[in-house]
Structures are given as structure tokens and as C-alpha cells.
Design an enzyme around this catalytic site. Sequence first.
Site, PDB file in Angstrom:
ATOM      1  N   ARG A 159      69.320  44.602  55.911  1.00  0.00           N
ATOM      2  CA  ARG A 159      69.226  46.016  56.307  1.00  0.00           C
ATOM      3  C   ARG A 159      69.980  46.924  55.322  1.00  0.00           C
ATOM      4  NH1 ARG A 159      66.228  43.479  59.090  1.00  0.00           N
ATOM      5  NH2 ARG A 159      65.804  43.751  61.322  1.00  0.00           N
ATOM      6  N   SER A 233      66.569  48.427  66.872  1.00  0.00           N
ATOM      7  CA  SER A 233      67.963  47.958  66.958  1.00  0.00           C
ATOM      8  C   SER A 233      68.888  49.094  66.547  1.00  0.00           C
ATOM      9  CB  SER A 233      68.202  46.785  66.013  1.00  0.00           C
ATOM     10  OG  SER A 233      67.344  45.719  66.305  1.00  0.00           O
ATOM     11  N   GLU A 329      72.933  50.489  62.693  1.00  0.00           N
ATOM     12  CA  GLU A 329      71.821  50.357  61.744  1.00  0.00           C
ATOM     13  C   GLU A 329      71.140  51.712  61.549  1.00  0.00           C
ATOM     14  OE1 GLU A 329      68.525  47.294  62.277  1.00  0.00           O
ATOM     15  OE2 GLU A 329      67.362  49.144  62.118  1.00  0.00           O
TER      16      GLU A 329
HETATM   17  P1  FAD Z   1      62.773  57.475  58.796  1.00  0.00           P
HETATM   18  O1  FAD Z   1      63.423  57.208  60.110  1.00  0.00           O
HETATM   19  O2  FAD Z   1      61.945  58.684  58.664  1.00  0.00           O
HETATM   20  O3  FAD Z   1      63.906  57.483  57.669  1.00  0.00           O
HETATM   21  C1  FAD Z   1      64.892  56.475  57.602  1.00  0.00           C
HETATM   22  C2  FAD Z   1      65.841  56.793  56.438  1.00  0.00           C
HETATM   23  O4  FAD Z   1      65.145  56.693  55.200  1.00  0.00           O
HETATM   24  C3  FAD Z   1      66.383  58.217  56.470  1.00  0.00           C
HETATM   25  O5  FAD Z   1      67.691  58.192  55.928  1.00  0.00           O
HETATM   26  C4  FAD Z   1      65.437  58.994  55.562  1.00  0.00           C
HETATM   27  O6  FAD Z   1      66.037  60.130  54.972  1.00  0.00           O
HETATM   28  C5  FAD Z   1      65.102  57.938  54.519  1.00  0.00           C
HETATM   29  N1  FAD Z   1      63.762  58.047  53.957  1.00  0.00           N
HETATM   30  C6  FAD Z   1      62.588  57.933  54.629  1.00  0.00           C
HETATM   31  N2  FAD Z   1      61.555  57.979  53.793  1.00  0.00           N
HETATM   32  C7  FAD Z   1      62.057  58.149  52.555  1.00  0.00           C
HETATM   33  C8  FAD Z   1      61.482  58.296  51.253  1.00  0.00           C
HETATM   34  N3  FAD Z   1      60.175  58.263  51.054  1.00  0.00           N
HETATM   35  N4  FAD Z   1      62.325  58.460  50.207  1.00  0.00           N
HETATM   36  C9  FAD Z   1      63.662  58.505  50.379  1.00  0.00           C
HETATM   37  N5  FAD Z   1      64.256  58.366  51.579  1.00  0.00           N
HETATM   38  C10 FAD Z   1      63.471  58.200  52.653  1.00  0.00           C
HETATM   39  N6  FAD Z   1      63.373  47.969  61.415  1.00  0.00           N
HETATM   40  C11 FAD Z   1      63.377  46.717  60.921  1.00  0.00           C
HETATM   41  O7  FAD Z   1      63.859  46.471  59.799  1.00  0.00           O
HETATM   42  N7  FAD Z   1      62.836  45.677  61.615  1.00  0.00           N
HETATM   43  C12 FAD Z   1      62.280  45.832  62.831  1.00  0.00           C
HETATM   44  O8  FAD Z   1      61.803  44.874  63.432  1.00  0.00           O
HETATM   45  C13 FAD Z   1      62.272  47.148  63.399  1.00  0.00           C
HETATM   46  N8  FAD Z   1      61.753  47.360  64.624  1.00  0.00           N
HETATM   47  C14 FAD Z   1      61.752  48.616  65.163  1.00  0.00           C
HETATM   48  C15 FAD Z   1      61.196  48.814  66.430  1.00  0.00           C
HETATM   49  C16 FAD Z   1      61.160  50.082  66.991  1.00  0.00           C
HETATM   50  C17 FAD Z   1      60.540  50.269  68.353  1.00  0.00           C
HETATM   51  C18 FAD Z   1      61.670  51.195  66.266  1.00  0.00           C
HETATM   52  C19 FAD Z   1      61.593  52.576  66.846  1.00  0.00           C
HETATM   53  C20 FAD Z   1      62.242  51.009  65.008  1.00  0.00           C
HETATM   54  C21 FAD Z   1      62.296  49.719  64.453  1.00  0.00           C
HETATM   55  N9  FAD Z   1      62.869  49.473  63.179  1.00  0.00           N
HETATM   56  C22 FAD Z   1      62.841  48.212  62.648  1.00  0.00           C
HETATM   57  C23 FAD Z   1      63.457  50.583  62.404  1.00  0.00           C
HETATM   58  C24 FAD Z   1      62.412  51.402  61.601  1.00  0.00           C
HETATM   59  O9  FAD Z   1      61.127  51.121  62.033  1.00  0.00           O
HETATM   60  C25 FAD Z   1      62.521  51.117  60.106  1.00  0.00           C
HETATM   61  O10 FAD Z   1      63.811  51.396  59.635  1.00  0.00           O
HETATM   62  C26 FAD Z   1      61.509  51.946  59.306  1.00  0.00           C
HETATM   63  O11 FAD Z   1      61.486  51.506  57.972  1.00  0.00           O
HETATM   64  C27 FAD Z   1      61.837  53.435  59.324  1.00  0.00           C
HETATM   65  O12 FAD Z   1      60.753  54.113  58.724  1.00  0.00           O
HETATM   66  P2  FAD Z   1      60.566  55.663  58.904  1.00  0.00           P
HETATM   67  O13 FAD Z   1      59.458  56.100  58.011  1.00  0.00           O
HETATM   68  O14 FAD Z   1      60.416  56.003  60.340  1.00  0.00           O
HETATM   69  O15 FAD Z   1      61.959  56.188  58.332  1.00  0.00           O
HETATM   70  N1  EPU Z   2      70.129  38.637  72.751  1.00  0.00           N
HETATM   71  C1  EPU Z   2      70.764  38.692  73.970  1.00  0.00           C
HETATM   72  N2  EPU Z   2      70.520  39.758  74.776  1.00  0.00           N
HETATM   73  C2  EPU Z   2      69.684  40.766  74.422  1.00  0.00           C
HETATM   74  C3  EPU Z   2      69.041  40.716  73.168  1.00  0.00           C
HETATM   75  C4  EPU Z   2      69.284  39.642  72.349  1.00  0.00           C
HETATM   76  O1  EPU Z   2      71.535  37.795  74.334  1.00  0.00           O
HETATM   77  O2  EPU Z   2      69.540  41.691  75.222  1.00  0.00           O
HETATM   78  C5  EPU Z   2      70.384  37.486  71.864  1.00  0.00           C
HETATM   79  C6  EPU Z   2      69.628  36.223  72.234  1.00  0.00           C
HETATM   80  O3  EPU Z   2      70.469  35.132  71.935  1.00  0.00           O
HETATM   81  C7  EPU Z   2      68.456  36.229  71.297  1.00  0.00           C
HETATM   82  C8  EPU Z   2      69.076  36.829  70.058  1.00  0.00           C
HETATM   83  O4  EPU Z   2      69.986  37.811  70.560  1.00  0.00           O
HETATM   84  O5  EPU Z   2      67.971  34.951  71.048  1.00  0.00           O
HETATM   85  C9  EPU Z   2      68.102  37.469  69.090  1.00  0.00           C
HETATM   86  O6  EPU Z   2      67.349  38.460  69.765  1.00  0.00           O
HETATM   87  P1  EPU Z   2      65.954  38.986  69.187  1.00  0.00           P
HETATM   88  O7  EPU Z   2      65.113  37.825  68.795  1.00  0.00           O
HETATM   89  O8  EPU Z   2      65.403  39.957  70.168  1.00  0.00           O
HETATM   90  O9  EPU Z   2      66.349  39.677  67.841  1.00  0.00           O
HETATM   91  P2  EPU Z   2      67.524  40.664  67.465  1.00  0.00           P
HETATM   92  O10 EPU Z   2      68.559  39.914  66.692  1.00  0.00           O
HETATM   93  O11 EPU Z   2      67.985  41.414  68.647  1.00  0.00           O
HETATM   94  C10 EPU Z   2      66.507  41.249  65.135  1.00  0.00           C
HETATM   95  C11 EPU Z   2      66.291  42.496  64.342  1.00  0.00           C
HETATM   96  C12 EPU Z   2      65.014  43.178  64.791  1.00  0.00           C
HETATM   97  C13 EPU Z   2      63.856  42.235  64.544  1.00  0.00           C
HETATM   98  C14 EPU Z   2      64.087  40.948  65.343  1.00  0.00           C
HETATM   99  C15 EPU Z   2      63.039  39.898  65.059  1.00  0.00           C
HETATM  100  C16 EPU Z   2      68.449  43.339  63.630  1.00  0.00           C
HETATM  101  C17 EPU Z   2      69.510  44.365  63.819  1.00  0.00           C
HETATM  102  N3  EPU Z   2      67.428  43.389  64.488  1.00  0.00           N
HETATM  103  O12 EPU Z   2      66.737  41.654  66.484  1.00  0.00           O
HETATM  104  O13 EPU Z   2      64.839  44.352  64.010  1.00  0.00           O
HETATM  105  O14 EPU Z   2      62.641  42.809  64.942  1.00  0.00           O
HETATM  106  O15 EPU Z   2      65.379  40.388  64.997  1.00  0.00           O
HETATM  107  O16 EPU Z   2      63.193  39.391  63.780  1.00  0.00           O
HETATM  108  O17 EPU Z   2      68.541  42.522  62.725  1.00  0.00           O
HETATM  109  C18 EPU Z   2      65.405  46.664  63.924  1.00  0.00           C
HETATM  110  O18 EPU Z   2      66.007  46.410  62.870  1.00  0.00           O
HETATM  111  O19 EPU Z   2      65.300  47.833  64.370  1.00  0.00           O
HETATM  112  C19 EPU Z   2      64.777  45.578  64.667  1.00  0.00           C
HETATM  113  C20 EPU Z   2      64.149  45.746  65.824  1.00  0.00           C
END
Ligand code: FAD
Ligand code: EPU
Length: 333
Positions: A159, A233, A329
Site C-alpha cells: 500500500r 480498509s 490507509e
Molecule cells: P482517489 O480516492 O480518487 O485518490 C486516492 C489518492 O490518489 C488521493 O491522494 C488522490 O489525490 C490521488 N490520485 C488519484 N488519482 C491520481 C492521479 N491520476 N494522479 C495523481 N494522484 C492521484 N484498495 C486496495 O488496494 N485493495 C482493495 O481490495 C480495495 N478494496 C476497496 C473496497 C472498497 C469498497 C473501497 C471503497 C475501496 C477499496 N480500496 C482497495 C481502496 C481504493 O479502491 C483504491 O485505493 C483505489 O486505487 C482508489 O482509486 P480512486 O481513483 O478512487 O482514488
Molecule cells: N479479520 C477479523 N475480523 C474482521 C476482519 C478480518 O478477525 O472483522 C481477520 C481474519 O483473521 C481474517 C483476516 O483478518 O482471516 C483477513 O481478513 P480479510 O481476508 O477480509 O482481509 P483484510 O486483511 O481485512 C486485506 C486488504 C484488502 C483486500 C483483502 C483481500 C489491507 C489493509 N486490506 O484485507 O484491501 O481486499 O485483504 O486481499 O491490506 C483495501 O485496501 O481497501 C482493501 C479492502
Amino acid sequence: MEYNIDLKNFTTFGVSANAKKFATFSTEEEARNLTKNNNEALLILGGGSNVLLTQDFNGLVLKNEIKGISIIEKNNVTVVLKVGAGEEWHNFVLHTIENGYFGIENMSLIPGSVGASPMQNIGAYGVEIKDVFEKLEALEIETGEIHTFTKEACAFGYRESVFKHALKGKFIITHVYFHLSLVEKISTKYGAIEQELLKNGISNPTSKDVSNAVIAIRSSKLPNPKDLGNAGSFFKNPVVPIKLYNKIRETFSNVPSYPIDENSVKVPAGWLIESAGWKGKKIGACGVHVNQALVLVNYGGATGNDILNLSTEIIENVYQKFGIVLEREVNIL
Ligand code: FAD
Ligand code: EPU
């Protein structure tokens, strides 16, 4: 250019905050012209799915809408694609699956834009964009010049990238290049993917099957921002020294961990937050999601500061209980 607009619908947390100026751009040239004579604070927005607005933005907000997916190179084994930063990440993933390109199906349904994907090296289900990243192009705000960044120059980590640190606020990412495989490469080892496939009687999955499995798992845990404001997250999973981990285990024998190296492990922040009693807790208009303790949610009407304060309480409480400092994050503005 628009003036004094509410950014409520431009971030997935759905909190209100006023932008003094707002514009979109769909080419590098437009981005250059909009930033050339700007002497106010600048915020680049993609899908707004990783930001929390805690105050009005007294400057210029620019939304990236640069589109386009094109093939740059193709041989028998690999394809290199150039993708506009304003393309939606999940649409891009679906495009690759439809065209038989392997490599990002495990990252299905991550909200947001392609341009933000390198910012924090997005990842899910065992894959991060650094695994398929070729290079990116970005406009230097100060000079208006386009720079190319290799994978090494981006300094990707968990991240993390150089754009969150040394180069924060200095570049607008305009295009990202990815190399994907034309040779079938499926990875089902991570998390519950295999169980999900088995449940559906699939033993020889295609990349579409894997994508569907990931979508099903994600939808069962993560709230859809259309229904409930959130940014995924809220915290990172902390990397903890083994010594501290072992100490925690003396009291909490069930604390999960993932190996990092001989001196440290990753501990799921979701477990720490749940074990500290926060899961499902509602405080005013915000709270901790019932199905995923790592996700803070806006039930409607919360301010950015309500959510930020909740995150601070959680950080303090988890520290008191486990001696681990959680890091946010989400980008706090
Ligand atoms: P924004 O929120 O618009 O911007 C994020 C940051 O990047 C800001 O600081 C912004 O200024 C900057 N930025 C954006 N675009 C540009 C650009 N073109 N040039 C320069 N700077 C820029 N993330 C994960 O890694 N894994 C996941 O599994 C994951 N699951 C998610 C699930 C949900 C339901 C939600 C809501 C979010 C999740 N995220 C996850 C976080 C998010 O989706 C990612 O961080 C995504 O890349 C953000 O994209 P965005 O276009 O919305 O960025
Ligand atoms: N867990 C709990 N309670 C909860 C949630 C999680 O105990 O309420 C524990 C469990 O042990 C579970 C473990 O956490 O097995 C991992 O949970 P999960 O598989 O849901 O993944 P996560 O670690 O919570 C991360 C990323 C996600 C990504 C998933 C799948 C980060 C900060 N988050 O979540 O990314 O989608 O793994 O790879 O690394 C994001 O970055 O926004 C995001 C959603």
C-alpha cells in the site's frame, strides 16, 4: 470550471465538503492548461474511494477522466497495454478478462480509477499492481512536463509508492502501462477463492470464474459504497516484530499472523479491531462495519471529522490493548 461545489458525491465516503473550484480533464493538455497558472492548493481525484475529506477544500479539485485502453506490444506470451488514468479499474479488469489477458482477475471489483492504482500499489487476493506494472506517465505539475516512471522509480511497497511520500502532490498520473500474460495463469490459493469455486462446483476455473469468485467473496464482506459510505480498509495490516507478536500470543492464543521475514509477521488489523470490541459498533452517524472490522462506514450524515475521530479512538484503543500502532490507509484531507 465550477465554483463552490459539494464533493459529497465525488468520494465513496459520501461526506460533504466544499470545493472552491472544480474541473475535469480528459487529456494531458487539458491537465497542463488547468494547472499551469494555478497558484492554489490542488487535489487530484479519481473515483474518490481512498480519501476522507475532513474540511472544505480551499483550492482547485481536478477530476481525472483520461480514457482509453490500447495495445502497445504483443507477442505470443505477453501483451503490454497503455491505459488512461481515468478508466475505471474494474472495467479495465473486465476488459482484460474478455480479451484473454491474465494477471489482474484477482483484483476484480476494487473501486476507483486506473490512475490511482499505483498510488498505493493496490492489491487483493495475493496480487498487487506491482506484479503487472510496466511503467507510468505523469505530468509534473510545476513544469508541465511528462515524465516516465519505471517500476523501480515508483518504489512500490505494501500500500505504498513514491507518490505517497517524496513525490506527494507533485505529479498527475496520466497513463499506466501493464504487462499481462497471454498464457493461462490462474491463482486460486489466496483466501477463500478455492472454497468459493468448489461451492459452485468449479474445478478447472477460467479467469472469469476466479473474477466471479473474488466478486462474490468481496461482496459478502465489503459494503458497496453505493449503499453505505466507506473507503475499503481504513487501516493497513500492521507488520509487527516477532517478539511483540509472541507476547500478544501469551494472552490471545488465537491471534492470526502471516509470515513476513524472520523478525516480523503481519497481523490482520481486522482481528485486532474486532478483538478490541469495535466490530459493528455505531457511534453517531458512523461506525465499524458489521462484516469487516477494518472498514469504517458512514451511515449517512457523518462528517469527515466524525470518521477521523472514530479512527483515532480505535488506534488508541488497539494500542492500549495490544501495543500495536495502526496506520491509516485512507488519505486524510
Ligand atoms: P482517489 O480516492 O480518487 O485518490 C486516492 C489518492 O490518489 C488521493 O491522494 C488522490 O489525490 C490521488 N490520485 C488519484 N488519482 C491520481 C492521479 N491520476 N494522479 C495523481 N494522484 C492521484 N484498495 C486496495 O488496494 N485493495 C482493495 O481490495 C480495495 N478494496 C476497496 C473496497 C472498497 C469498497 C473501497 C471503497 C475501496 C477499496 N480500496 C482497495 C481502496 C481504493 O479502491 C483504491 O485505493 C483505489 O486505487 C482508489 O482509486 P480512486 O481513483 O478512487 O482514488
Ligand atoms: N479479520 C477479523 N475480523 C474482521 C476482519 C478480518 O478477525 O472483522 C481477520 C481474519 O483473521 C481474517 C483476516 O483478518 O482471516 C483477513 O481478513 P480479510 O481476508 O477480509 O482481509 P483484510 O486483511 O481485512 C486485506 C486488504 C484488502 C483486500 C483483502 C483481500 C489491507 C489493509 N486490506 O484485507 O484491501 O481486499 O485483504 O486481499 O491490506 C483495501 O485496501 O481497501 C482493501 C479492502
